[in-house]
Design an enzyme around this catalytic site. Structure first.
Site, PDB file in Angstrom:
ATOM      1  N   GLY A  13      29.232  96.189   3.198  1.00 44.23           N
ATOM      2  CA  GLY A  13      28.958  95.644   3.908  1.00 44.23           C
ATOM      3  C   GLY A  13      27.589  96.423   4.776  1.00 44.23           C
ATOM      4  O   GLY A  13      28.572  97.389   5.730  1.00 44.23           O
ATOM      5  N   GLY A  15      25.985  95.735   7.518  1.00 43.05           N
ATOM      6  CA  GLY A  15      25.135  95.150   9.100  1.00 43.05           C
ATOM      7  C   GLY A  15      25.388  96.548  10.073  1.00 43.05           C
ATOM      8  O   GLY A  15      26.301  97.231  10.038  1.00 43.05           O
ATOM      9  N   ALA A  17      27.961  95.975  11.961  1.00 43.42           N
ATOM     10  CA  ALA A  17      29.285  95.516  11.662  1.00 43.42           C
ATOM     11  C   ALA A  17      29.615  96.642  10.875  1.00 43.42           C
ATOM     12  O   ALA A  17      31.285  97.739  11.209  1.00 43.42           O
ATOM     13  CB  ALA A  17      30.127  94.102  11.674  1.00 43.42           C
ATOM     14  N   GLY A  18      29.864  96.762   9.827  1.00 43.58           N
ATOM     15  CA  GLY A  18      29.924  97.422   8.665  1.00 43.58           C
ATOM     16  C   GLY A  18      29.728  98.675   8.918  1.00 43.58           C
ATOM     17  O   GLY A  18      30.167 100.061   8.728  1.00 43.58           O
ATOM     18  N   PHE A 121      21.587  85.440  30.369  1.00 43.72           N
ATOM     19  CA  PHE A 121      21.747  84.971  29.285  1.00 43.72           C
ATOM     20  C   PHE A 121      22.636  83.487  29.799  1.00 43.72           C
ATOM     21  O   PHE A 121      23.239  83.622  30.635  1.00 43.72           O
ATOM     22  CB  PHE A 121      22.283  86.170  28.396  1.00 43.72           C
ATOM     23  N   GLN A 234      28.053  76.939  15.529  1.00 48.07           N
ATOM     24  CA  GLN A 234      26.814  77.349  16.667  1.00 48.07           C
ATOM     25  C   GLN A 234      25.253  76.828  15.436  1.00 48.07           C
ATOM     26  O   GLN A 234      25.324  77.246  15.107  1.00 48.07           O
ATOM     27  CB  GLN A 234      27.449  78.672  17.306  1.00 48.07           C
ATOM     28  N   HIS A 236      21.548  76.644  17.570  1.00 45.34           N
ATOM     29  CA  HIS A 236      21.207  77.500  18.182  1.00 45.34           C
ATOM     30  C   HIS A 236      20.169  75.794  19.202  1.00 45.34           C
ATOM     31  O   HIS A 236      19.715  75.541  18.451  1.00 45.34           O
ATOM     32  CB  HIS A 236      20.219  78.551  17.664  1.00 45.34           C
ATOM     33  N   LEU A 246      14.574  81.502  14.691  1.00 42.63           N
ATOM     34  CA  LEU A 246      14.776  81.616  16.072  1.00 42.63           C
ATOM     35  C   LEU A 246      14.390  81.564  17.067  1.00 42.63           C
ATOM     36  O   LEU A 246      13.048  82.787  17.279  1.00 42.63           O
ATOM     37  CB  LEU A 246      15.999  82.963  15.542  1.00 42.63           C
ATOM     38  N   THR A 248      14.545  82.814  20.607  1.00 46.58           N
ATOM     39  CA  THR A 248      15.640  83.939  21.204  1.00 46.58           C
ATOM     40  C   THR A 248      15.864  83.438  23.305  1.00 46.58           C
ATOM     41  O   THR A 248      14.928  82.973  23.389  1.00 46.58           O
ATOM     42  CB  THR A 248      15.610  85.306  21.261  1.00 46.58           C
ATOM     43  N   GLU A 249      16.809  82.917  22.913  1.00 44.83           N
ATOM     44  CA  GLU A 249      17.964  82.417  24.085  1.00 44.83           C
ATOM     45  C   GLU A 249      16.965  83.121  25.604  1.00 44.83           C
ATOM     46  O   GLU A 249      17.060  83.094  26.326  1.00 44.83           O
ATOM     47  CB  GLU A 249      19.283  82.587  24.603  1.00 44.83           C
ATOM     48  N   ARG A 280      24.971  76.971  24.646  1.00 43.02           N
ATOM     49  CA  ARG A 280      24.385  76.521  23.325  1.00 43.02           C
ATOM     50  C   ARG A 280      24.794  75.421  23.641  1.00 43.02           C
ATOM     51  O   ARG A 280      23.593  74.420  22.980  1.00 43.02           O
ATOM     52  CB  ARG A 280      24.648  77.553  22.183  1.00 43.02           C
ATOM     53  N   HIS A 345      23.057  78.257  13.452  1.00 39.67           N
ATOM     54  CA  HIS A 345      22.592  79.877  13.780  1.00 39.67           C
ATOM     55  C   HIS A 345      23.858  81.249  14.018  1.00 39.67           C
ATOM     56  O   HIS A 345      23.318  81.649  13.473  1.00 39.67           O
ATOM     57  CB  HIS A 345      22.159  79.758  15.585  1.00 39.67           C
ATOM     58  N   GLU A 369      30.542  88.542  11.490  1.00 38.99           N
ATOM     59  CA  GLU A 369      30.442  87.440  11.746  1.00 38.99           C
ATOM     60  C   GLU A 369      31.124  87.343  10.816  1.00 38.99           C
ATOM     61  O   GLU A 369      31.626  85.970  10.214  1.00 38.99           O
ATOM     62  CB  GLU A 369      29.095  87.392  11.949  1.00 38.99           C
ATOM     63  N   ARG A 380      30.723  80.498  21.000  1.00 39.05           N
ATOM     64  CA  ARG A 380      30.590  82.124  21.588  1.00 39.05           C
ATOM     65  C   ARG A 380      28.722  82.044  21.978  1.00 39.05           C
ATOM     66  O   ARG A 380      27.918  81.079  22.638  1.00 39.05           O
ATOM     67  CB  ARG A 380      29.474  82.590  19.620  1.00 39.05           C
ATOM     68  N   SER A 385      27.621  88.737  20.108  1.00 33.15           N
ATOM     69  CA  SER A 385      28.231  88.917  18.340  1.00 33.15           C
ATOM     70  C   SER A 385      27.668  90.625  18.694  1.00 33.15           C
ATOM     71  O   SER A 385      27.848  91.106  17.341  1.00 33.15           O
ATOM     72  CB  SER A 385      27.552  87.898  17.538  1.00 33.15           C
TER      73      SER A 385
HETATM   74  C1  FAD Z   1      18.187  84.842  13.647  1.00 34.66           C
HETATM   75  C2  FAD Z   1      18.919  85.733  14.372  1.00 34.66           C
HETATM   76  C3  FAD Z   1      19.001  86.320  16.247  1.00 34.66           C
HETATM   77  C4  FAD Z   1      19.704  86.785  16.571  1.00 34.66           C
HETATM   78  N1  FAD Z   1      20.070  87.739  17.968  1.00 34.66           N
HETATM   79  C5  FAD Z   1      21.266  87.825  18.787  1.00 34.66           C
HETATM   80  C6  FAD Z   1      21.074  88.381  19.699  1.00 34.66           C
HETATM   81  O1  FAD Z   1      20.401  88.672  20.363  1.00 34.66           O
HETATM   82  N2  FAD Z   1      22.521  89.027  19.860  1.00 34.66           N
HETATM   83  C7  FAD Z   1      23.953  88.938  20.129  1.00 34.66           C
HETATM   84  O2  FAD Z   1      24.674  88.675  19.979  1.00 34.66           O
HETATM   85  N3  FAD Z   1      24.179  88.362  18.250  1.00 34.66           N
HETATM   86  C8  FAD Z   1      22.607  87.719  17.846  1.00 34.66           C
HETATM   87  N4  FAD Z   1      22.490  87.138  16.129  1.00 34.66           N
HETATM   88  C9  FAD Z   1      23.687  86.816  15.926  1.00 34.66           C
HETATM   89  C10 FAD Z   1      24.533  88.703  14.951  1.00 34.66           C
HETATM   90  O3  FAD Z   1      22.612  88.673  14.573  1.00 34.66           O
HETATM   91  C11 FAD Z   1      25.224  88.361  14.099  1.00 34.66           C
HETATM   92  O4  FAD Z   1      26.668  87.914  14.374  1.00 34.66           O
HETATM   93  C12 FAD Z   1      25.735  90.307  13.943  1.00 34.66           C
HETATM   94  O5  FAD Z   1      24.822  90.787  13.779  1.00 34.66           O
HETATM   95  C13 FAD Z   1      26.074  90.181  12.090  1.00 34.66           C
HETATM   96  O6  FAD Z   1      26.439  91.310  12.150  1.00 34.66           O
HETATM   97  P1  FAD Z   1      27.163  91.757  10.821  1.00 34.66           P
HETATM   98  O7  FAD Z   1      27.449  93.058  10.483  1.00 34.66           O
HETATM   99  O8  FAD Z   1      28.703  91.043  10.805  1.00 34.66           O
HETATM  100  O9  FAD Z   1      26.698  90.986  10.152  1.00 34.66           O
HETATM  101  P2  FAD Z   1      25.021  91.322   8.735  1.00 34.66           P
HETATM  102  O10 FAD Z   1      24.073  91.355   9.533  1.00 34.66           O
HETATM  103  O11 FAD Z   1      25.078  90.034   8.155  1.00 34.66           O
HETATM  104  O12 FAD Z   1      25.423  92.278   7.533  1.00 34.66           O
HETATM  105  C14 FAD Z   1      25.967  91.613   6.869  1.00 34.66           C
HETATM  106  C15 FAD Z   1      26.440  92.511   5.164  1.00 34.66           C
HETATM  107  O13 FAD Z   1      26.887  92.162   4.814  1.00 34.66           O
HETATM  108  C16 FAD Z   1      26.577  92.147   3.215  1.00 34.66           C
HETATM  109  N5  FAD Z   1      26.822  91.475   2.236  1.00 34.66           N
HETATM  110  C17 FAD Z   1      27.586  89.944   2.296  1.00 34.66           C
HETATM  111  N6  FAD Z   1      27.655  89.362   1.400  1.00 34.66           N
HETATM  112  C18 FAD Z   1      28.265  91.030   0.092  1.00 34.66           C
HETATM  113  C19 FAD Z   1      28.774  90.793  -1.039  1.00 34.66           C
HETATM  114  N7  FAD Z   1      28.713  89.585  -1.742  1.00 34.66           N
HETATM  115  N8  FAD Z   1      28.015  91.898  -1.579  1.00 34.66           N
HETATM  116  C20 FAD Z   1      27.833  93.118  -0.742  1.00 34.66           C
HETATM  117  N9  FAD Z   1      26.811  92.514   0.089  1.00 34.66           N
HETATM  118  C21 FAD Z   1      27.254  91.229   0.945  1.00 34.66           C
HETATM  119  C22 FAD Z   1      24.664  92.116   3.202  1.00 34.66           C
HETATM  120  O14 FAD Z   1      24.012  92.735   2.400  1.00 34.66           O
HETATM  121  C23 FAD Z   1      24.646  92.534   4.679  1.00 34.66           C
HETATM  122  O15 FAD Z   1      24.996  93.561   4.595  1.00 34.66           O
HETATM  123  C24 FAD Z   1      21.574  86.811  15.891  1.00 34.66           C
HETATM  124  C25 FAD Z   1      22.101  86.301  14.634  1.00 34.66           C
HETATM  125  C26 FAD Z   1      20.726  85.678  13.774  1.00 34.66           C
HETATM  126  C27 FAD Z   1      20.449  84.982  12.912  1.00 34.66           C
END
Ligand code: FAD
Length: 569
Positions: A13, A15, A17-18, A121, A234, A236, A246, A248-249, A280, A345, A369, A380, A385
């Site tokens: 991943g 994103g 977190a990763g 918020f 959740q 939204h 989305l 946003t809030e 929310r 959401h 997440e 949440r 997040s």
């Molecule tokens: C539209 C939107 C707006 C948001 N706004 C906010 C905000 O303003 N404030 C807030 O706090 N939170 C917000 N959130 C929530 C927050 O953005 C997410 O919870 C957070 O960014 C998740 O991060 P993550 O790194 O866990 O996952 P992600 O960013 O989703 O990354 C997941 C990663 O896993 C990889 N992956 C998944 N499955 C596989 C697989 N099988 N093999 C290889 N790779 C895989 C993907 O390629 C990706 O790189 C929002 C969410 C959305 C949808």
């Protein structure tokens, strides 16, 4: 058969977190690789708009803010289902993690005195959400990607994780499919950290990007890590009517009003003090109630009005939102209210883990997440997040580097070769099947079922229907047939492989919701009004039982400083 690829820490991943974990694991001395099914900067984190919480006390009306207040708001917002020591870690570490992002290059919006700006918020007692206009996630994701490039972290892009390799209670690597070429390969690692994001696409209406299907989560679940609190989903309150993109809030944080078709600012009847900035779950239920009782606009939406903010403020603080409304609804918020309705959401539930992302399987960590580190409980708060990815990404990165340095298993290579062969056989068998059902039909039926029966308002009859129908879809999945049999960029194959996991996560969500006979946070049972702390101040933990079916058990919530009270806003 090609050789396995080797690293100390394999992160699944790219994103927030990763990547946050990758930075710390690298700095702790590990050889780190990030494997992602999409290019990291296309991860859903990049879509985050509104901001990230930290009790910096920068707002003129928020100088008295403290991490303790932030922890309390988080716990109250969670409807007392959050494990309180975890929520305290989240709030306590927040200022340092956010300032670190600033020093690494995130350009947050600022107050005139130069400090990082903070907006109000939902559910927060003080304005504590830091933001970069309405594109906070995009800013933060690029910042962390750059930090990884600077450290020369290795990236395996467009690789789909299909299996986590666990042997005798210890993680030793993973198997993945290279989407562009169709090659299946083994990745050997002394620690595996999964940061696979949310799975909102199990619902028909969701703000999540199309890649958020939870296939990495399902792979870890199959490797033996239980899922926790999955029934808490959740919704939204404000997503654009039509596409569910989305809104946003932050729009309400900047002063936007919600109006029904009668022009009534209806939140006064649901949360007289907090109004549009109630948490929310409360706002989503209020909107849905207005729609159900016939006070919404014709097709099932209400209006979000920002016209009174004036054009300059809308353009400065909410440029992305304005563009989305113009492009996808043909509405310029400067001139007209935005049509909005609630949609899925965020997944409060996820893979069970400790405060460092440890799962009970040695060398296997989860964060972001996809995990349930239990800071959000039943609901949440917005802005918590992005914060979770930073705070716990760092902690899990550190622990995974430590785990990787604590010894290596023997015989791994041969076992990985065998796992790769099994995966290849599974794909071959799919390609050879000549008749059966198409994945898209099953996927749509699952999404409709989740929306209809495991939505904002739930009851026993609907949840039973969902559990039965999902079980039937799982049976039908066994006969699924491919339309496309090529090797390179075979997204039909990717969709089929991922659908199996989606059905598992949907089933666990519906099952948890059926069993939980109370209302708490986002989980609202119309047939069981009220929160029931006597019976249900507990986490749902689901794993595969002996019959190969998911089965639930329960675990007490960790309560330390804050005894449960009724939530009023
Ligand atoms: C539209 C939107 C707006 C948001 N706004 C906010 C905000 O303003 N404030 C807030 O706090 N939170 C917000 N959130 C929530 C927050 O953005 C997410 O919870 C957070 O960014 C998740 O991060 P993550 O790194 O866990 O996952 P992600 O960013 O989703 O990354 C997941 C990663 O896993 C990889 N992956 C998944 N499955 C596989 C697989 N099988 N093999 C290889 N790779 C895989 C993907 O390629 C990706 O790189 C929002 C969410 C959305 C949808």
């Amino acid at each position: 058969m090609t050789d396995t690829l080797r690293q100390d820490v394999l992160i699944i991943g790219g994103g927030l977190a990763g990547l946050r974990a990758a930075v710390t694991a690298h700095d702790a001395g590990a050889d780190v690789a990030v494997l992602s099914k999409v290019y990291p900067i296309r991860s859903h984190s990049g879509a985050a708009q509104g901001g990230v919480n930290a009790a910096l006390g920068n707002h003129p009306e928020g100088r008295d803010d403290s991490w303790q207040r932030h922890a309390f708001d988080t716990i109250k917002g969670s409807d007392y289902l959050a494990d309180q020591p975890r929520a305290e870690i989240l709030a306590r570490d927040a200022p340092e993690r956010v300032l670190e992002m600033e020093h690494w290059g995130t350009y947050f919006s600022r107050f005139p005195d130069g400090r990082i700006a903070q907006r109000p918020f939902g559910g927060a007692g003080f304005p504590r959400t830091c933001y970069a206009a309405d594109r906070t996630g995009h800013q933060m994701l690029h910042t962390l990607y750059q930090q990884c490039l600077k450290r020369e972290v290795r990236f395996y892009n467009e690789w789909l994780l299909t299996r986590v390799a666990v042997h005798e209670g210890r993680a030793e690597g993973a198997v993945a499919l290279h989407v562009p070429s169709g090659e299946v390969r083994g990745f050997r690692a002394d620690a595996v950290l999964v940061a696979g994001g949310g799975h909102g696409r199990i619902y028909a209406k969701s703000t999540n990007s199309y890649v958020n299907v939870g296939s990495a989560t399902a792979a870890v679940f199959r490797a033996g890590v239980p899922l926790e609190d999955m029934e808490f989903v959740q919704f939204h309150p404000t997503t654009l009517y039509g596409t569910n993109i989305l809104i946003t809030e932050g729009v309400r944080g900047e002063g936007g009003f919600l109006l029904n078709a009668e022009g009534d600012r209806f939140m006064a009847r649901y949360a007289p003090d907090a109004m549009e900035l109630a948490p929310r779950d409360i706002v989503a239920r209020a909107i849905q109630t207005e729609i159900r009782e016939g006070r919404g606009f014709a097709d099932g939406y209400v209006a979000l009005d920002v016209r009174h903010l004036g054009e300059p403020k809308i353009k400065e603080r909410l440029p992305g939102i304005r563009q989305i409304a113009v492009d996808f609804a043909g509405v310029d918020p400067v001139e007209k209210p935005i049509p909005v309705q609630p949609a899925q959401h965020y997944s409060m539930g996820g893979l069970a883990c400790d405060e460092n992302g440890g799962t009970g399987v040695a060398g296997l960590f989860v964060v972001g997440e996809c995990s349930c580190i239990s800071v959000h409980g039943a609901n949440r708060l917005g802005g918590n997040s992005l914060l979770e990815t930073l705070v716990f990404g760092r902690r899990a990165g550190e622990r995974s580097a430590q785990a990787a340095s604590s010894g290596r298993a023997v015989g791994v290579e041969a076992r990985l070769v065998q796992s790769v062969e099994e995966q290849e056989q599974e794909i071959e068998a799919l390609k050879e099947r000549s008749s059966g059902e198409r994945q898209i039909a099953l996927r749509r039926e699952m999404q409709r079922t989740m929306n209809e029966h495991v939505g904002i308002f739930r009851d026993e009859a609907g949840l039973r229907t969902a559990v039965d129908r999902l079980a039937e879809l799982q049976d039908r999945y066994e006969t699924v047939v491919l339309d496309h049999r090529g090797r390179g960029f075979n997204y039909d194959l990717v969709d089929v492989l991922e659908l199996g996991g989606m059905l598992e996560l949907a089933q666990v969500t519906a099952l948890g919701a059926l069993e939980r006979s109370e209302c708490r946070g986002s989980h609202w049972r119309i047939d069981h009004p009220g929160r029931d702390d006597q019976r249900w101040l507990r986490h749902t933990i689901v794993s595969y039982g002996e019959a190969g079916r998911p089965a639930a058990r329960y675990k007490d919530v960790i309560i330390t400083d804050y005894s449960p009270q009724e939530r009023e806003y």
